[in-house]
Design a protein around this motif. Sequence first.
Motif, PDB file in Angstrom:
ATOM      1  N   LEU A   4       1.006  -1.074   0.007  1.00 61.24           N
ATOM      2  CA  LEU A   4      -0.265  -0.320   0.327  1.00 61.24           C
ATOM      3  C   LEU A   4       0.393   1.453  -0.093  1.00 61.24           C
ATOM      4  O   LEU A   4       0.253   2.442  -0.749  1.00 61.24           O
ATOM      5  CB  LEU A   4      -1.496   0.075   1.114  1.00 61.24           C
ATOM      6  CG  LEU A   4      -2.137   1.385   1.752  1.00 61.24           C
ATOM      7  CD1 LEU A   4      -2.952   1.346  -0.135  1.00 61.24           C
ATOM      8  CD2 LEU A   4      -2.909   0.595   2.450  1.00 61.24           C
ATOM      9  N   ALA A   5       2.107   1.325   1.107  1.00 60.59           N
ATOM     10  CA  ALA A   5       3.318   2.300   0.748  1.00 60.59           C
ATOM     11  C   ALA A   5       3.322   2.749  -0.423  1.00 60.59           C
ATOM     12  O   ALA A   5       3.615   3.855  -1.197  1.00 60.59           O
ATOM     13  CB  ALA A   5       4.704   2.540   1.735  1.00 60.59           C
ATOM     14  N   ALA A  10       4.064   5.583  -5.097  1.00 58.06           N
ATOM     15  CA  ALA A  10       3.524   5.655  -6.167  1.00 58.06           C
ATOM     16  C   ALA A  10       3.050   6.593  -7.129  1.00 58.06           C
ATOM     17  O   ALA A  10       3.081   7.436  -8.370  1.00 58.06           O
ATOM     18  CB  ALA A  10       3.355   3.959  -6.986  1.00 58.06           C
ATOM     19  N   GLN A  11       1.957   6.867  -6.303  1.00 61.61           N
ATOM     20  CA  GLN A  11       0.558   7.883  -7.115  1.00 61.61           C
ATOM     21  C   GLN A  11       1.371   8.903  -7.295  1.00 61.61           C
ATOM     22  O   GLN A  11       1.191  10.848  -7.549  1.00 61.61           O
ATOM     23  CB  GLN A  11      -0.912   8.257  -5.903  1.00 61.61           C
ATOM     24  CG  GLN A  11      -1.958   8.775  -6.397  1.00 61.61           C
ATOM     25  CD  GLN A  11      -2.093   7.734  -8.121  1.00 61.61           C
ATOM     26  OE1 GLN A  11      -2.525   6.728  -8.613  1.00 61.61           O
ATOM     27  NE2 GLN A  11      -2.574   8.905  -8.806  1.00 61.61           N
ATOM     28  N   LEU A  12       1.896   9.431  -5.775  1.00 64.76           N
ATOM     29  CA  LEU A  12       2.360  11.084  -5.736  1.00 64.76           C
ATOM     30  C   LEU A  12       3.395  11.253  -6.834  1.00 64.76           C
ATOM     31  O   LEU A  12       3.124  12.627  -6.992  1.00 64.76           O
ATOM     32  CB  LEU A  12       3.200  10.769  -3.804  1.00 64.76           C
ATOM     33  CG  LEU A  12       4.169  12.143  -3.678  1.00 64.76           C
ATOM     34  CD1 LEU A  12       3.174  13.128  -2.775  1.00 64.76           C
ATOM     35  CD2 LEU A  12       5.031  11.354  -2.462  1.00 64.76           C
ATOM     36  N   PHE A  49       9.453   4.702  -8.917  1.00 65.81           N
ATOM     37  CA  PHE A  49       8.033   4.150  -8.300  1.00 65.81           C
ATOM     38  C   PHE A  49       7.634   4.385 -10.202  1.00 65.81           C
ATOM     39  O   PHE A  49       6.432   4.018 -10.367  1.00 65.81           O
ATOM     40  CB  PHE A  49       7.667   4.861  -8.145  1.00 65.81           C
ATOM     41  CG  PHE A  49       7.990   4.588  -6.123  1.00 65.81           C
ATOM     42  CD1 PHE A  49       7.118   3.597  -5.527  1.00 65.81           C
ATOM     43  CD2 PHE A  49       9.200   5.587  -5.587  1.00 65.81           C
ATOM     44  CE1 PHE A  49       7.499   3.534  -4.174  1.00 65.81           C
ATOM     45  CE2 PHE A  49       9.353   4.950  -4.571  1.00 65.81           C
ATOM     46  CZ  PHE A  49       8.705   4.426  -3.703  1.00 65.81           C
ATOM     47  N   GLY A  50       8.896   4.051 -10.912  1.00 63.16           N
ATOM     48  CA  GLY A  50       8.121   3.701 -11.950  1.00 63.16           C
ATOM     49  C   GLY A  50       7.266   4.856 -13.256  1.00 63.16           C
ATOM     50  O   GLY A  50       6.604   5.021 -14.175  1.00 63.16           O
ATOM     51  N   GLU A  71      10.858  -4.957  -4.579  1.00 64.13           N
ATOM     52  CA  GLU A  71       9.693  -4.664  -4.112  1.00 64.13           C
ATOM     53  C   GLU A  71       9.012  -3.366  -5.591  1.00 64.13           C
ATOM     54  O   GLU A  71       7.613  -3.082  -6.021  1.00 64.13           O
ATOM     55  CB  GLU A  71       8.803  -4.421  -2.825  1.00 64.13           C
ATOM     56  CG  GLU A  71       9.239  -5.341  -2.068  1.00 64.13           C
ATOM     57  CD  GLU A  71      10.987  -5.098  -1.441  1.00 64.13           C
ATOM     58  OE1 GLU A  71      12.630  -4.327  -2.051  1.00 64.13           O
ATOM     59  OE2 GLU A  71      11.261  -6.096  -0.490  1.00 64.13           O
ATOM     60  N   LEU A  72       9.854  -2.288  -5.604  1.00 62.03           N
ATOM     61  CA  LEU A  72       9.779  -1.187  -6.397  1.00 62.03           C
ATOM     62  C   LEU A  72       9.080  -2.218  -8.326  1.00 62.03           C
ATOM     63  O   LEU A  72       8.464  -1.856  -8.590  1.00 62.03           O
ATOM     64  CB  LEU A  72      10.830  -0.664  -6.992  1.00 62.03           C
ATOM     65  CG  LEU A  72      10.737   0.278  -5.959  1.00 62.03           C
ATOM     66  CD1 LEU A  72      11.859   1.216  -5.458  1.00 62.03           C
ATOM     67  CD2 LEU A  72       9.615   0.961  -5.164  1.00 62.03           C
TER      68      LEU A  72
END
Length: 127
Positions: A4-5, A10-12, A49-50, A71-72
Amino acid sequence: MHELAYQELAQLEADHWWFRARRKVCMALIREHLGATRPQRILDVGAGFGGFLVPLAALGKQVVYTELEPELVRSARARGHPLGLVASGEALPFGDASFDLVCYFDVLEHVADDQRALYEARRVLAP
């Protein structure tokens, strides 16, 4: 770190004005340099984060990315970017002249041997 983090970060990176502006400037410089040329294969080393994967995909045919953190890579794959590998920019697992464009966005200042990373970029970059 919890999935979730990763999604929130990634959204940020996708929405925050700083990251949007940075992407806009970097992509404008890349497009200006390329002119009418469109790269077939693009490598984003240390993709994090892409944040650059979508604009790079709009620029070329195929975008491959590397990241040190598994994880990324999993997080980016879950968001629709399947061509990620866990790898260091100092030892890229690709053959010579494999890519038409190689990007290291905010990476060189984090690697132990920046000259080695630049050598690797040159090695995998097609003439």
